[in-house]
Design a protein around this motif. Structure first.
Motif, PDB file in Angstrom:
ATOM      1  N   VAL A  12      48.839  26.514  -0.419  1.00  0.00           N
ATOM      2  CA  VAL A  12      49.591  27.997  -0.843  1.00  0.00           C
ATOM      3  C   VAL A  12      48.427  29.058  -0.091  1.00  0.00           C
ATOM      4  O   VAL A  12      47.290  28.725  -0.771  1.00  0.00           O
ATOM      5  CB  VAL A  12      49.918  28.419  -2.097  1.00  0.00           C
ATOM      6  N   ALA A  13      48.862  29.973   0.902  1.00  0.00           N
ATOM      7  CA  ALA A  13      48.079  30.947   1.138  1.00  0.00           C
ATOM      8  C   ALA A  13      47.939  32.110   0.340  1.00  0.00           C
ATOM      9  O   ALA A  13      49.019  32.817  -0.256  1.00  0.00           O
ATOM     10  CB  ALA A  13      48.337  31.587   2.677  1.00  0.00           C
ATOM     11  N   VAL A  14      46.704  32.335  -0.488  1.00  0.00           N
ATOM     12  CA  VAL A  14      46.637  33.390  -1.345  1.00  0.00           C
ATOM     13  C   VAL A  14      46.115  34.376  -0.689  1.00  0.00           C
ATOM     14  O   VAL A  14      44.819  34.608  -0.416  1.00  0.00           O
ATOM     15  CB  VAL A  14      45.821  32.765  -2.711  1.00  0.00           C
ATOM     16  N   VAL A  15      46.773  35.735  -0.655  1.00  0.00           N
ATOM     17  CA  VAL A  15      46.329  36.854  -0.286  1.00  0.00           C
ATOM     18  C   VAL A  15      45.991  37.913  -1.549  1.00  0.00           C
ATOM     19  O   VAL A  15      46.794  38.222  -2.272  1.00  0.00           O
ATOM     20  CB  VAL A  15      47.344  37.732   0.597  1.00  0.00           C
ATOM     21  N   THR A  16      44.721  38.208  -1.484  1.00  0.00           N
ATOM     22  CA  THR A  16      44.198  38.905  -2.783  1.00  0.00           C
ATOM     23  C   THR A  16      43.695  40.424  -2.486  1.00  0.00           C
ATOM     24  O   THR A  16      42.785  40.425  -1.850  1.00  0.00           O
ATOM     25  CB  THR A  16      43.323  38.138  -3.602  1.00  0.00           C
ATOM     26  N   PRO A  44      48.832  26.158   9.431  1.00  0.00           N
ATOM     27  CA  PRO A  44      49.371  24.979   9.366  1.00  0.00           C
ATOM     28  C   PRO A  44      49.063  24.564   7.771  1.00  0.00           C
ATOM     29  O   PRO A  44      49.756  23.613   7.253  1.00  0.00           O
ATOM     30  CB  PRO A  44      48.885  24.002  10.315  1.00  0.00           C
ATOM     31  N   GLU A  45      48.127  24.954   7.180  1.00  0.00           N
ATOM     32  CA  GLU A  45      47.842  24.554   5.951  1.00  0.00           C
ATOM     33  C   GLU A  45      48.575  25.043   4.814  1.00  0.00           C
ATOM     34  O   GLU A  45      48.717  24.684   3.694  1.00  0.00           O
ATOM     35  CB  GLU A  45      46.258  24.705   5.641  1.00  0.00           C
ATOM     36  N   ALA A  46      49.405  26.298   5.190  1.00  0.00           N
ATOM     37  CA  ALA A  46      49.806  27.119   4.141  1.00  0.00           C
ATOM     38  C   ALA A  46      51.412  26.851   4.358  1.00  0.00           C
ATOM     39  O   ALA A  46      52.047  27.204   5.415  1.00  0.00           O
ATOM     40  CB  ALA A  46      49.398  28.505   4.620  1.00  0.00           C
ATOM     41  N   GLN A  47      52.039  26.493   3.226  1.00  0.00           N
ATOM     42  CA  GLN A  47      53.671  26.194   3.263  1.00  0.00           C
ATOM     43  C   GLN A  47      54.194  27.598   2.636  1.00  0.00           C
ATOM     44  O   GLN A  47      55.517  27.652   2.745  1.00  0.00           O
ATOM     45  CB  GLN A  47      53.997  25.122   2.562  1.00  0.00           C
ATOM     46  N   SER A  48      53.521  28.143   1.907  1.00  0.00           N
ATOM     47  CA  SER A  48      53.915  29.643   1.214  1.00  0.00           C
ATOM     48  C   SER A  48      53.003  30.486   0.845  1.00  0.00           C
ATOM     49  O   SER A  48      51.787  30.234   1.178  1.00  0.00           O
ATOM     50  CB  SER A  48      54.676  29.152   0.015  1.00  0.00           C
ATOM     51  N   TYR A 193      54.607  27.643  -9.106  1.00  0.00           N
ATOM     52  CA  TYR A 193      55.920  28.391  -8.493  1.00  0.00           C
ATOM     53  C   TYR A 193      56.091  28.226  -7.012  1.00  0.00           C
ATOM     54  O   TYR A 193      57.105  27.998  -6.437  1.00  0.00           O
ATOM     55  CB  TYR A 193      55.945  29.688  -9.102  1.00  0.00           C
ATOM     56  N   CYS A 194      54.897  28.824  -6.545  1.00  0.00           N
ATOM     57  CA  CYS A 194      54.896  28.871  -4.979  1.00  0.00           C
ATOM     58  C   CYS A 194      55.225  27.519  -4.384  1.00  0.00           C
ATOM     59  O   CYS A 194      55.723  27.361  -3.282  1.00  0.00           O
ATOM     60  CB  CYS A 194      53.660  29.561  -4.357  1.00  0.00           C
TER      61      CYS A 194
END
Ligand code: T1G
Length: 702
Positions: A12-16, A44-48, A193-194
């Motif tokens: 999950v790509a977390v944008v904070t 590519p590492e991030a699915q959501s 959840y993501c």
């Protein structure tokens, strides 16, 4: 400090976002979010994607302080469009507040999860704006037209539970047992959840592609326009918001969003929006003061209120509602009983108006301990005196307080105009004496004038302001003069009202003209409501030469014939036994005419705009004198007093902002004309007015 960080956790790509104190969506935040979403789209590492915020809250809206500067790219709509178009599912994790543009960003996300206790709203109309990044189009598609109209026109903030129920959010995260690890635990739940949301975002999750909200019955929007003309009269943004929501039901998204943007840009430049931004920041600034050092503050845990009348019981409830144990002291059991009955009535009314629950009322009631024994003051940290408005009576009460209180207890007087320096001079600890002028009803009105005596220490002042912040009050610091800031200015306002009556304007015409200007109530209706005898007492505490006695001769004669206003069912108007206004009393018109003739006034036709100019500029001029004398620290403080304590229209920003928007030079010239035509000394224009806007005391807060 980064304002939008990026990291990938378990796919999950977390944008904070991290922009304390409220994660306002500044230019760097907007830029950071877009960069984060673009990076996640290609990663590519991030699915959501998870969009979250550090600190006490999610994004609390656009950065209001940017509105008076040229717009900076990227715009908020750019951010919203980037999020919604992201090929991977974007989830918003909401805690604290998601307001204005913050909620618009959350609605551009494909899913929304919220922590229990979070609060959500499109509050733009409170600032004279409408949602400008798709809120008027996406919210109706999520919660329906009626709910959206109610939220947007009211600038309402709803609970996370209500948001879940109305499908504004998809999931709630409860407060987890390990409070200290809450952010981490919340993140873990959100990541989980993501990882479960569909990799292919369903089309309907992109709200700009969702169908128009369900058709509503014809006439619904006009009904809302009529309702809001009454409830939020004079506020242009509310009418524009209805237009934009109506467009969401009649035009495709791409067209309706253009209307929203155009309406937003028009409102953004409007005087009303500028005035509402001014008063928003003025309220944040009020109560702050330049300290020589960082003053210590005293821990206030237990308070006492002396006097169980209207003010004393209201003040006691203001403290008990905020969780403070309160001693309520009266000189007799009978008076105490009457006070307790008054408290029960106020609690019942608050429950009926759904301001508090029955459980909260119980808690508040149980924190109030009635007593007639001054001995019980020995362990209180703060005492607020709210007895009869007479300096001699107050001095006697202060003497009894000093006899039983600790030497470090802070003692405040709730007087609304008397010279507190006299009370301080009579105290063994003058540095602990301060004024806390609550406005009635004290458990509801937010404004408190904090009166700094000539002897008050910074620790006492800071402690008082800190306690009032716990009571969710808006504090304005005032020096000592008769009537402090609010009532001294109000005396000049009522002086012009009294003279206009003698010159031929009727009570109804004066009240209607100032109501149409935007005042919450006309001045004579206010006088009847608060009791003509209250201001009568205040005038009797003045020397005759300190006010224009001609202007108040009718008021005095009404009081002396026991016509004190609503409480005696007759004042300037007649009232039925329930206090409902029945209209002007013909005998009052005769009294006005007779008094005018006795004083040599020649009745004439008075125009509404003269009523407005003379009454409002009397406020402005007295305020300018108060500023020049250093009684008020800034023009914006005076605006905070008038908007929060005297029903001055919020969308005009307060009397001083209204004068600045009209042009100080123009205002000074008008006042000088009044001075030459009325000749009396009351219209001597203040120096800072004549100096015009170059005078530093009038600087705007934004
Ligand atoms: N922009 C800039 N500064 C803000 C801010 C904002 N939106 N909100 C608060 N601050 C400052 C505030 O001045 C104070 O500053 C500090 O943050 C703490 O605030 C395009 C156009 C969120 C409920 O209407 O209601 O989005 O005094 O003391 O009591 O459609 O702040 O510390 O220097 O109030 O915990 C819509 C306004 C904007 C929310 C928190 N957003 N803010 O209350 O803290 S328009 C709002 C609040 C918009 C889009 C439209 C409250 C709060 P200082 P505080 P608090």
């Amino acid at each position: 400090m980064m304002t939008a960080e990026y990291q990938v956790i378990e796919g999950v790509a977390v944008v904070t976002v991290d922009n304390p104190p409220v994660n306002a969506i500044s230019q760097t935040v907007r830029d950071g979010i877009i960069k984060g979403i673009d990076r996640a789209s290609a990663d590519p590492e991030a699915q959501s994607v998870l969009l979250r915020c550090e600190g006490k809250t999610f994004m609390a809206g656009a950065d209001i302080s940017e509105f008076d500067k040229p717009a900076l790219a990227p715009s908020l709509p750019d951010v919203v469009n980037c999020i919604e178009a992201c090929p991977k599912p974007v989830v918003a994790l909401i805690h604290g507040y998601a307001l204005g543009g913050g909620l618009e960003i959350a609605m551009a996300c494909h899913y929304r999860i919220a922590q229990e206790g979070a609060k959500l709203g499109l509050t733009e109309t409170n600032l004279g704006l409408i949602p400008g990044a798709g809120g008027t189009q996406r919210l109706p598609r999520l919660v329906g037209v009626s709910k959206a109209l109610d939220m947007i026109t009211g600038g309402k903030i709803i609970s996370s539970e209500e948001a879940l129920e109305s499908k504004l959010v998809d999931k709630l995260i409860g407060h987890l047992p390990e409070k200290s690890d809450e952010p981490q635990n919340m993140l873990k739940v959100a990541l989980n959840y993501c990882q479960k949301v569909p990799q292919q975002t369903p089309v309907l999750r992109r709200l700009s592609q969702a169908p128009m909200p369900h058709q509503v019955a014809e006439g619904v929007f006009d009904e809302w326009r009529t309702k809001m003309h009454k409830r939020k009269r004079n506020l242009n943004a509310v009418q524009s918001a209805i237009d934009a929501v109506e467009a969401s039901t009649k035009q495709p998204f791409d067209e309706a969003i253009k209307l929203e943007r155009n309406l937003f840009m028009l409102l953004r430049e409007s005087q009303q929006a500028k005035a509402l931004r001014h008063i928003f920041f003025a309220e944040k600034k009020a109560g702050q003061f330049n300290t020589k050092s960082v003053p210590s503050t005293q821990k206030i845990q237990k308070v006492a209120v002396i006097g169980a009348g209207t003010m004393g019981t209201g003040i006691a409830m203001a403290f008990s509602n905020a969780g403070y144990p309160v001693l309520l002291l009266e000189k007799s059991h009978v008076a105490l009983e009457q006070g307790i009955t008054r408290i029960e009535k106020m609690l019942a009314s608050s429950i009926k108006r759904e301001k508090i629950t029955a459980a909260q009322a119980d808690k508040s009631r149980n924190l109030i301990t009635p007593t007639t024994d001054y001995q019980s003051l020995q362990d209180v940290d703060m005492v607020i005196e709210a007895v009869f408005e007479d300096l001699e009576v107050k001095s006697q009460v202060f003497a009894q307080i000093h006899e039983h209180c600790r030497s470090d207890a802070i003692i405040a007087s709730n007087t609304s105009y008397l010279d507190i320096n006299v009370l301080a001079m009579g105290s063994p600890y003058p540095e602990n004496i301060i004024g806390m002028h609550f406005f009635s009803p004290a458990n509801i009105m937010k404004l408190v004038e904090v009166i700094r005596t000539d002897y008050c220490s910074e620790a006492t002042l800071t402690t008082a302001i800190k306690v009032l912040k716990h009571l969710n009050k808006v504090s304005v610091i005032s020096g000592v003069c008769h009537g402090f800031i609010g009532n001294r200015m109000y005396q000049s306002y009522q002086r012009e009202v009294g003279l206009l009556l003698l010159e031929g304007a009727s009570p109804k015409q004066i009240d209607q003209a100032l109501y149409n200007f935007g005042m919450a109530m006309g001045p004579l209706s206010v006088a009847d409501m608060s009791g003509l005898d209250i201001s009568y007492m205040m005038r009797k505490s003045l020397n005759k030469e300190d006010y224009d006695s001609r202007a108040f001769l009718v008021h005095d004669r009404l009081v002396e014939s026991n016509r004190k206003g609503r409480k005696t069912h007759s004042g300037f108007y007649k009232y039925d036994e329930n206090g409902k206004k029945l209209g002007t009393d013909p005998s009052v018109l005769q009294l006005i005419a007779a008094t005018a003739s006795e004083l040599g006034f020649q009745p004439r036709e008075v125009k509404d705009n003269e009523i407005i100019d003379r009454c409002i500029l009397a406020l402005v001029n007295e305020g300018a004198h108060i500023l020049d004398e250093g009684i008020a620290a800034s023009a914006s403080d005076i605006d905070v007093v008038y908007v929060n304590g005297y029903g001055f229209p919020r969308h005009l920003g307060g009397p001083m902002h209204y004068a600045q928007a009209s042009g100080l030079d123009h205002v000074a010239k008008t006042i000088d004309q009044f001075s030459s035509s009325y000749g009396d000394r009351w219209w001597k224009s203040a120096a800072s007015l004549r100096a015009g806007s170059q005078n530093g005391k009038w600087e705007e807060v934004v």
